[in-house]
Motif scaffolding. Structure first.
Motif, PDB file in Angstrom:
ATOM      1  N   GLY A  54       0.817  -1.217   0.000  1.00 59.84           N
ATOM      2  CA  GLY A  54       0.000   0.000   0.000  1.00 59.84           C
ATOM      3  C   GLY A  54       0.845   1.259   0.000  1.00 59.84           C
ATOM      4  O   GLY A  54       0.486   2.272  -0.620  1.00 59.84           O
ATOM      5  N   ALA A  55       1.990   1.219   0.690  1.00 57.12           N
ATOM      6  CA  ALA A  55       2.878   2.379   0.743  1.00 57.12           C
ATOM      7  C   ALA A  55       3.436   2.686  -0.645  1.00 57.12           C
ATOM      8  O   ALA A  55       3.532   3.863  -1.054  1.00 57.12           O
ATOM      9  N   LYS A  56       3.782   1.635  -1.369  1.00 58.59           N
ATOM     10  CA  LYS A  56       4.302   1.834  -2.730  1.00 58.59           C
ATOM     11  C   LYS A  56       3.210   2.397  -3.650  1.00 58.59           C
ATOM     12  O   LYS A  56       3.458   3.293  -4.455  1.00 58.59           O
ATOM     13  N   GLU A  57       1.992   1.840  -3.502  1.00 61.37           N
ATOM     14  CA  GLU A  57       0.869   2.315  -4.322  1.00 61.37           C
ATOM     15  C   GLU A  57       0.557   3.776  -4.013  1.00 61.37           C
ATOM     16  O   GLU A  57       0.260   4.573  -4.915  1.00 61.37           O
ATOM     17  N   PHE A  58       0.624   4.114  -2.712  1.00 62.22           N
ATOM     18  CA  PHE A  58       0.347   5.486  -2.295  1.00 62.22           C
ATOM     19  C   PHE A  58       1.382   6.449  -2.882  1.00 62.22           C
ATOM     20  O   PHE A  58       1.017   7.537  -3.389  1.00 62.22           O
ATOM     21  N   GLU A  59       2.652   6.086  -2.811  1.00 58.51           N
ATOM     22  CA  GLU A  59       3.704   6.950  -3.351  1.00 58.51           C
ATOM     23  C   GLU A  59       3.550   7.127  -4.859  1.00 58.51           C
ATOM     24  O   GLU A  59       3.743   8.230  -5.405  1.00 58.51           O
ATOM     25  N   PHE A  60       3.193   6.020  -5.518  1.00 55.75           N
ATOM     26  CA  PHE A  60       3.004   6.091  -6.979  1.00 55.75           C
ATOM     27  C   PHE A  60       1.799   6.977  -7.318  1.00 55.75           C
ATOM     28  O   PHE A  60       1.854   7.824  -8.231  1.00 55.75           O
ATOM     29  N   ALA A  61       0.684   6.804  -6.562  1.00 55.25           N
ATOM     30  CA  ALA A  61      -0.524   7.601  -6.806  1.00 55.25           C
ATOM     31  C   ALA A  61      -0.292   9.069  -6.480  1.00 55.25           C
ATOM     32  O   ALA A  61      -0.848   9.971  -7.139  1.00 55.25           O
TER      33      ALA A  61
END
Length: 423
Positions: A54-61
């Motif tokens: 989720g942290a990676k997805e959040f940073e990407f988003a």
């Protein structure tokens, strides 16, 4: 320390061992706590993986200024909160589990009698009880007569439960110690002179802590936090190879040490325990062996033979006693006591314990050995007193006393004493 996985497999066997020791524990509860930890840990790992994803997805988003940014952030916070809750739950379960698990005593060998010391079994006696054609004196009276021990000045400078060896008394004490030391050197044991202040984890490794920590003298925490005075050389000797992997060809390792021993127990007000029978400080020579499991029985027989031989060479009447499970030290799986006869007390008192811990201490100290096939296993540790002088000393005085008040010196001590009789 025991193996929780083995406890789960052989719960009834462990219950039977603890029954022989008169030790009460709810193994079902212990196993449930162990399983609970594992379940929580799995949930933690799953959520941690989701959090990292989720942290990676959040940073990407965030870089793309995506519309679902707040949703991703909310999920991330929720996972973080859940992980924190699980961590707290895990730590609480772990604390409760360790409180029970780390206090478990050792298993016992199959022929261990059930119950307390009333079920101890006398296996044999050496020599007959000494008989006197005169009224024998107590060791306290003999010590005063020959100025061997000064109780009054010891109390003045150190308090109750202490004594001072005077002149020939000091010489006799030193003669006993030197006799034992030379016997063990002749037998090929390695001599160790150890520190008398140990770290807390030595008590844990020997199986004495946490359950019996209150029986030892701890150093003021301002100076050495959690350090304590050595209660027996065994406590140090079984920790020598902590976190080491020994080679199979190095085993057995045979050590012995002379140390003063420090314990909170002190002389009672009972007439038959006054003098040197119990005290805060006494001298002892201790033997320890590290072996492979296959060599454990040989080492047991060797230590038992050597401990008995010391008392036999001194020519003292004693008995050999197989202890019942409830009379074992916490970390021992089998113990025989050599009990010396004190005529003035008309009873026997232990001067040596011969014990095997199997791999209980090795698990607590993480001491292993490398087998020839490349696999590793825990060593076995065994120990035997050879001997506690504060009880041999009075036994010599009382068993070897003569009608005229003199004391005959045992033949093996004459070379150290330079005389055959204490006058």
């Amino acid at each position: 320390m025991l193996d929780i996985k083995d406890i789960k497999k052989r719960k009834e066997y462990y219950n039977e061992c603890f029954k022989k020791r008169e030790y009460e524990v709810d193994l079902d509860n212990l196993i449930n706590l162990y399983d609970k930890q594992n379940k929580i840990k799995q949930e933690q790992e799953t959520l941690l993986a989701l959090k990292n994803k989720g942290a990676k997805e959040f940073e990407f988003a965030k870089k793309r200024n995506a519309e679902n940014l707040e949703e991703l952030q909310a999920n991330l916070r929720a996972n973080t909160q859940k992980i924190a809750e699980l961590t707290k739950e895990y730590n609480e379960a772990l604390e409760e589990y360790n409180k029970i698990f780390l206090a478990l005593p050792n298993i016992v060998v199959d022929d261990t009698p059930t119950g307390g010391k009333e079920n101890n079994v006398v296996l044999k006696e050496f020599k007959e009880k000494p008989k006197f054609e005169f009224k024998p004196k107590t060791h306290i009276e003999l010590c005063k007569q020959h100025n061997l021990i000064d109780y009054e000045r010891a109390i003045k400078i150190a308090g109750e439960g202490n004594w001072i060896y005077n002149g020939l008394g000091a010489k006799l004490e030193w003669a006993i110690l030197n006799f034992c030391i030379n016997e063990h050197l002749t037998d090929g044991f390695e001599f160790k002179l150890l520190p008398h202040i140990l770290k807390y984890d030595c008590g844990f490794g020997a199986g004495q802590f946490p359950k019996f920590a209150e029986e030892d003298f701890f150093i003021d925490k301002r100076f050495l936090p959690n350090n304590f005075l050595l209660p027996t050389a065994e406590t140090a000797l079984v920790n020598l190879h902590k976190n080491e992997i020994l080679k199979e060809e190095e085993l057995p390792k045979k050590y012995f040490a002379y140390t003063p021993c420090f314990r909170i127990e002190a002389g009672s007000n009972r007439p038959d325990e006054k003098g040197m029978i119990r005290g805060h400080q006494f001298n002892k020579v201790e033997m320890v062996e590290y072996t492979t499991p296959e060599d454990g029985e040989r080492a047991w027989e060797e230590l038992l033979c050597k401990a008995e031989r010391i008392v036999q060479k001194l020519g003292l009447h004693y008995r050999l006693v197989k202890l019942a499970g409830g009379d074992y030290a916490h970390g021992m799986a089998r113990t025989y006591d050599i009990e010396i006869y004190i005529p003035s007390m008309d009873r026997y008192t232990e001067v040596s314990s011969v014990s095997t811990a199997l791999n209980y201490q090795a698990r607590r100290t993480n001491t292993k050995y490398l087998k020839a096939d490349g696999t590793k296993d825990y060593v076995y540790t065994l120990n035997a007193s050879g001997i506690a002088t504060s009880r041999i000393f009075p036994a010599i005085l009382e068993q070897y006393q003569n009608e005229d008040g003199t004391i005959t010196i045992p033949d093996v001590l004459v070379p150290y004493m330079g005389c055959k009789v204490l006058k």
